[in-house]
Motif scaffolding. Structure first.
Motif, PDB file in Angstrom:
ATOM      1  N   UNK A  76      53.506  11.123  23.847  1.00 42.03           N
ATOM      2  CA  UNK A  76      54.250  11.874  24.850  1.00 42.03           C
ATOM      3  C   UNK A  76      54.074  11.288  26.240  1.00 42.03           C
ATOM      4  N   UNK A  77      55.202  11.171  26.944  1.00 42.75           N
ATOM      5  CA  UNK A  77      55.203  10.867  28.372  1.00 42.75           C
ATOM      6  C   UNK A  77      55.839  12.039  29.101  1.00 42.75           C
ATOM      7  N   UNK A  78      55.109  12.606  30.040  1.00 43.94           N
ATOM      8  CA  UNK A  78      55.629  13.688  30.868  1.00 43.94           C
ATOM      9  C   UNK A  78      56.227  13.063  32.122  1.00 43.94           C
ATOM     10  N   UNK A  79      57.511  13.351  32.356  1.00 41.22           N
ATOM     11  CA  UNK A  79      58.228  12.788  33.505  1.00 41.22           C
ATOM     12  C   UNK A  79      58.516  13.913  34.493  1.00 41.22           C
ATOM     13  N   UNK A  80      57.862  13.858  35.641  1.00 39.21           N
ATOM     14  CA  UNK A  80      58.114  14.849  36.694  1.00 39.21           C
ATOM     15  C   UNK A  80      59.347  14.414  37.480  1.00 39.21           C
ATOM     16  N   UNK A  81      60.420  15.213  37.393  1.00 37.99           N
ATOM     17  CA  UNK A  81      61.662  14.834  38.057  1.00 37.99           C
ATOM     18  C   UNK A  81      61.822  15.467  39.430  1.00 37.99           C
ATOM     19  N   UNK A  82      61.050  16.506  39.726  1.00 40.67           N
ATOM     20  CA  UNK A  82      61.229  17.233  40.993  1.00 40.67           C
ATOM     21  C   UNK A  82      59.915  17.354  41.755  1.00 40.67           C
ATOM     22  N   UNK A  83      58.972  16.514  41.455  1.00 40.83           N
ATOM     23  CA  UNK A  83      57.680  16.579  42.115  1.00 40.83           C
ATOM     24  C   UNK A  83      56.688  17.409  41.325  1.00 40.83           C
ATOM     25  N   UNK A  84      55.552  17.688  41.957  1.00 39.51           N
ATOM     26  CA  UNK A  84      54.492  18.440  41.294  1.00 39.51           C
ATOM     27  C   UNK A  84      54.893  19.890  41.061  1.00 39.51           C
ATOM     28  N   UNK A  85      54.285  20.553  40.063  1.00 37.51           N
ATOM     29  CA  UNK A  85      54.635  21.950  39.772  1.00 37.51           C
ATOM     30  C   UNK A  85      54.471  22.843  40.992  1.00 37.51           C
ATOM     31  N   UNK A  86      55.420  23.778  41.139  1.00 41.06           N
ATOM     32  CA  UNK A  86      55.417  24.677  42.289  1.00 41.06           C
ATOM     33  C   UNK A  86      54.709  25.993  42.001  1.00 41.06           C
ATOM     34  N   UNK A  87      54.373  26.256  40.740  1.00 42.33           N
ATOM     35  CA  UNK A  87      53.697  27.502  40.399  1.00 42.33           C
ATOM     36  C   UNK A  87      52.316  27.197  39.829  1.00 42.33           C
ATOM     37  N   UNK A  88      51.336  28.043  40.097  1.00 47.22           N
ATOM     38  CA  UNK A  88      49.990  27.800  39.562  1.00 47.22           C
ATOM     39  C   UNK A  88      49.965  27.737  38.045  1.00 47.22           C
ATOM     40  N   UNK A  89      50.773  28.567  37.402  1.00 42.41           N
ATOM     41  CA  UNK A  89      50.771  28.588  35.935  1.00 42.41           C
ATOM     42  C   UNK A  89      51.265  27.259  35.380  1.00 42.41           C
ATOM     43  N   UNK A  90      52.366  26.742  35.950  1.00 40.93           N
ATOM     44  CA  UNK A  90      52.877  25.449  35.481  1.00 40.93           C
ATOM     45  C   UNK A  90      51.884  24.335  35.787  1.00 40.93           C
ATOM     46  N   UNK A  91      51.238  24.395  36.965  1.00 45.92           N
ATOM     47  CA  UNK A  91      50.246  23.372  37.317  1.00 45.92           C
ATOM     48  C   UNK A  91      49.098  23.364  36.331  1.00 45.92           C
ATOM     49  N   UNK A  92      48.676  24.531  35.891  1.00 40.91           N
ATOM     50  CA  UNK A  92      47.582  24.616  34.920  1.00 40.91           C
ATOM     51  C   UNK A  92      48.002  24.007  33.583  1.00 40.91           C
ATOM     52  N   UNK A  93      49.238  24.269  33.152  1.00 39.12           N
ATOM     53  CA  UNK A  93      49.707  23.705  31.893  1.00 39.12           C
ATOM     54  C   UNK A  93      49.822  22.190  31.980  1.00 39.12           C
ATOM     55  N   UNK A  94      50.212  21.676  33.147  1.00 37.46           N
ATOM     56  CA  UNK A  94      50.269  20.232  33.312  1.00 37.46           C
ATOM     57  C   UNK A  94      48.870  19.619  33.221  1.00 37.46           C
ATOM     58  N   UNK A  95      47.907  20.241  33.870  1.00 35.36           N
ATOM     59  CA  UNK A  95      46.532  19.720  33.827  1.00 35.36           C
ATOM     60  C   UNK A  95      46.020  19.665  32.389  1.00 35.36           C
ATOM     61  N   UNK A  96      46.386  20.650  31.590  1.00 37.72           N
ATOM     62  CA  UNK A  96      45.906  20.692  30.202  1.00 37.72           C
ATOM     63  C   UNK A  96      46.493  19.560  29.372  1.00 37.72           C
ATOM     64  N   UNK A  97      47.785  19.278  29.555  1.00 29.59           N
ATOM     65  CA  UNK A  97      48.379  18.224  28.729  1.00 29.59           C
ATOM     66  C   UNK A  97      47.928  16.843  29.204  1.00 29.59           C
ATOM     67  N   UNK A  98      47.736  16.673  30.516  1.00 34.34           N
ATOM     68  CA  UNK A  98      47.197  15.402  31.006  1.00 34.34           C
ATOM     69  C   UNK A  98      45.773  15.211  30.501  1.00 34.34           C
ATOM     70  N   UNK A  99      45.024  16.309  30.427  1.00 33.30           N
ATOM     71  CA  UNK A  99      43.669  16.227  29.905  1.00 33.30           C
ATOM     72  C   UNK A  99      43.614  15.802  28.452  1.00 33.30           C
TER      73      UNK A  99
END
Length: 511
Positions: A76-99
């Motif tokens: 999997x490659x995660x492609x951020x098209x609009x910049x970093x997540x704007x909500x804490x919940x989405x940011x947490x989910x991103x950190x988990x998949x990058x981890x």
């Protein structure tokens, strides 16, 4: 099937959170359900999957999907098209998949890497906008969306293809064209508009843990007709029944050269259970009609030299109108001043519901205000061309927003409107619009509409409320078409074959 607007979906989710769920749990449930559906359709093990993510909660759903696909062995490659997540919940989910080791790139800072991830993907997941899109796509996203649409890789959209309006179905020219869409909790109105499937592919609804009782608190603007809704409208016939128990259809149909339309409508009305069907047609058609249908009774009408029902037919028809419990007017009547005079008189004199089809609609189109002033309920069953004549709009305008066209006409004219075509629309004043998903392209042939009109008139004659009769008629009509196609093929099936399939459907209704 529940159909909720984007606004109502947000209200439902807020109510679910107030009731004890939280947004991270909803996001986890949504991504997990979508991941299961994706794995059921596509083999992702060892495949390159690029997940295109926005900065809102739809992007958060995409991060969860990324994690679930990685657990199955996807690269999997995660492609951020609009910049970093704007909500804490989405940011947490991103950190988990990058981890977990997912590759990550940002279109704003690494455009070449991001475009390469799209170009080389073997599966693309669209998690950019969801139900949040409106207006036009930003120019910065157009190149990547165009590249995705040109790719040979299948595209899965989460909730709604990006660039596509959840409520109206209006879309940007560069909107994502998905091969499969997973929408969450309830169907969205835009996903059901004419032509939407070209952008959505097949659509499946994924439940994400919201109590169905919450959905019931929001009156849907649209509902998809299903078998249970239809079956609830039918009761077992009393043992002491007689033919009068099941009503009398007066079918004012036919002209020289169009006897078949009248015969199909009459046969369909009979097959749907009316106690008696009276076929009122030009006198010269009687030998043909009587030889084809032994069960009908006939009222022979005066006719014009060119084989249309004559204006003086109004007078014998008035006697018949007094005995009818439903009137069907229009199938194969033809066009002319005499036909218009007869249709106007039927609408003025009838004491039971009137179904206007085909030439009955054409005759009324010039003065459709009659529909509002008639003493009885009126059901109109136009195809898009007839609807265009009724409204003064172009066919393209009707087809672009079939639901709103039907809804606004029904409200303005206080009539039941059945707008035929792909996903037939049933609209009635003060009610949710009904969409029908049964049927197939084999039904797109002359005579199919005559069958439907006869079915609706028959159900009304037996005592069914007109909007219910329209709902049941279009659903059973589509099912009969599906059965005929399964037996004979879409190419070879004929409207008369659909009539023959009704018996099996009614057997199921009686169980």
């Amino acid at each position: 099937m529940k159909i909720l607007t984007a606004r109502d979906m947000r209200l439902v989710e807020a109510a679910a959170v107030a009731g004890g769920l939280d947004y991270p749990r909803l996001m986890e449930n949504a991504g997990s359900a979508a991941g299961r559906m994706i794995r059921s359709r596509y083999d992702v093990r060892g495949r390159k999957v690029s997940v295109l993510c926005g900065k809102g909660n739809n992007g958060g759903d995409g991060f969860v999907v990324s994690r679930k696909l990685m657990e199955t062995g996807a690269e999997v490659t995660v492609v951020l098209l609009c910049g970093k997540p704007a909500t804490p919940d989405a940011a947490d989910m991103l950190a988990r998949v990058v981890g977990m080791g997912a590759a990550l790139c940002d279109m704003e800072t690494e455009p070449y890497v991001a475009m390469t991830a799209v170009r080389e993907a073997e599966l693309l997941v669209d998690a950019v906008y969801g139900i949040g899109f409106h207006g036009r796509l930003p120019d910065a996203l157009r190149p990547v969306f165009r590249l995705a649409n040109q790719s040979a890789a299948p595209i899965v959209a989460l909730d709604i293809p990006s660039g596509f309006s959840a409520d109206s179905g209006v879309y940007d020219e560069d909107a994502i064209r998905a091969d499969f869409t997973v929408t969450f909790t309830a169907m969205k109105p835009g996903l059901l508009v004419h032509g939407a499937s070209a952008l959505t592919g097949p659509v499946e609804v994924a439940q994400i843990g919201i109590d169905p009782a919450l959905l019931d608190q929001y009156a849907p603007s649209q509902t998809v007709i299903d078998w249970d809704m239809v079956k609830a409208c039918f009761l077992l016939r009393p043992l002491d029944s007689h033919k009068g128990t099941f009503g009398r259809v007066l079918a004012v149909c036919g002209s020289v050269g169009m006897a078949g339309a009248a015969l199909l409508a009459v046969r369909a009305a009979q097959r749907c259970g009316a106690g008696l069907v009276a076929a009122a047609l030009p006198r010269s058609l009687y030998p043909v009609a009587a030889g084809q249908n032994l069960e009908a009774v006939y009222r022979l009408l005066p006719e014009t030299p060119d084989g249309l029902v004559a204006a003086e037919a109004r007078y014998p028809l008035r006697e018949e109108l007094g005995q009818a419990t439903a009137v069907l007017c229009g199938c194969g009547l033809g066009r002319g001043d005499s036909v218009t005079a007869v249709v106007e008189d039927i609408l003025a004199q009838a004491s039971c519901p009137v179904v206007l089809d085909a030439d009955g609609i054409n005759a009324a189109a010039g003065h459709i205000h009659i529909g509002k002033t008639a003493r009885v309920p009126v059901v109109l069953t136009p195809h898009p061309g007839e609807m265009a004549r009724l409204t003064g709009c172009r066919i393209e305008e009707i087809q672009q927003n079939r639901v709103e066209a039907a809804r606004s006409f029904a409200e303005e004219h206080q009539a039941v409107l059945v707008l035929k075509g792909y996903q037939t629309v049933v609209a009635a004043p003060g009610r949710a619009v009904l969409l029908n998903t049964t049927g197939n392209p084999g039904m797109a042939t002359a005579g199919s509409g005559d069958v439907l009109a006869g079915m609706i008139a028959s159900l009304i004659a037996q005592g069914m409320e007109p909007a219910q009769a329209a709902m049941c008629g279009v659903h059973l009509h589509g099912l009969a078409g599906d059965r005929a196609a399964a037996r004979l093929s879409q190419h070879a099936m004929q409207p008369s074959d659909m009539i023959e399939e009704l018996g099996g459907l009614f057997s199921n209704l009686e169980k």
